[in-house]
Scaffold this active site. Structure first.
Site, PDB file in Angstrom:
ATOM      1  N   CYS A  28      30.430  25.842  29.097  1.00  0.00           N
ATOM      2  CA  CYS A  28      31.057  24.536  28.907  1.00  0.00           C
ATOM      3  C   CYS A  28      31.577  24.375  27.471  1.00  0.00           C
ATOM      4  CB  CYS A  28      30.031  23.447  29.227  1.00  0.00           C
ATOM      5  SG  CYS A  28      30.510  21.790  28.738  1.00  0.00           S
ATOM      6  N   CYS A  31      30.395  21.200  25.672  1.00  0.00           N
ATOM      7  CA  CYS A  31      28.986  21.289  25.276  1.00  0.00           C
ATOM      8  C   CYS A  31      28.856  22.040  23.953  1.00  0.00           C
ATOM      9  CB  CYS A  31      28.178  21.998  26.359  1.00  0.00           C
ATOM     10  SG  CYS A  31      28.256  21.202  27.984  1.00  0.00           S
TER      11      CYS A  31
END
Length: 105
Positions: A28, A31
């Site tokens: 991600c 993230c």
């Protein structure tokens, strides 16, 4: 930030005081962008225990807490959910701090 190792560990940790689960995954990009900010956020909110939940490793936990977008945060106090910042959108340090500040004391 501690990494979640098992669902049993999660249930045990949620019963002890204030906890914030951070849902993310290695792949991600959003993230990864907030990752460098997390130690400072943890230090500023030391009354919470922060636990990283890997979305791919604990998909059942994500489903249990209706977390379908990452990064996302769900806060608990003694096992009871007290707030959530859940979406697929990128989150800034300021947005995360604002979320934590909005939680009931």
């Amino acid at each position: 930030m501690k990494n979640l190792e098992s669902e049993a560990q999660l249930q045990e940790r949620l019963q002890d005081g204030k906890t914030i689960l951070m849902f993310s995954a290695d792949w991600c990009p959003d993230c990864r962008i907030i990752e460098p900010e997390l130690p400072e956020i943890e230090a500023a909110y030391s009354d919470f225990e922060f636990i990283h939940v890997d979305r791919d490793q604990f998909i059942e936990v994500c489903q249990q807490y209706d977390v379908f977008g990452i990064p996302s945060f769900v806060a608990f106090n003694k096992g009871e959910e007290i707030g959530r910042f859940v979406s697929k959108d990128r989150k800034t340090k300021e947005e995360i701090q604002s979320f934590i500040d909005s939680l009931p004391q």
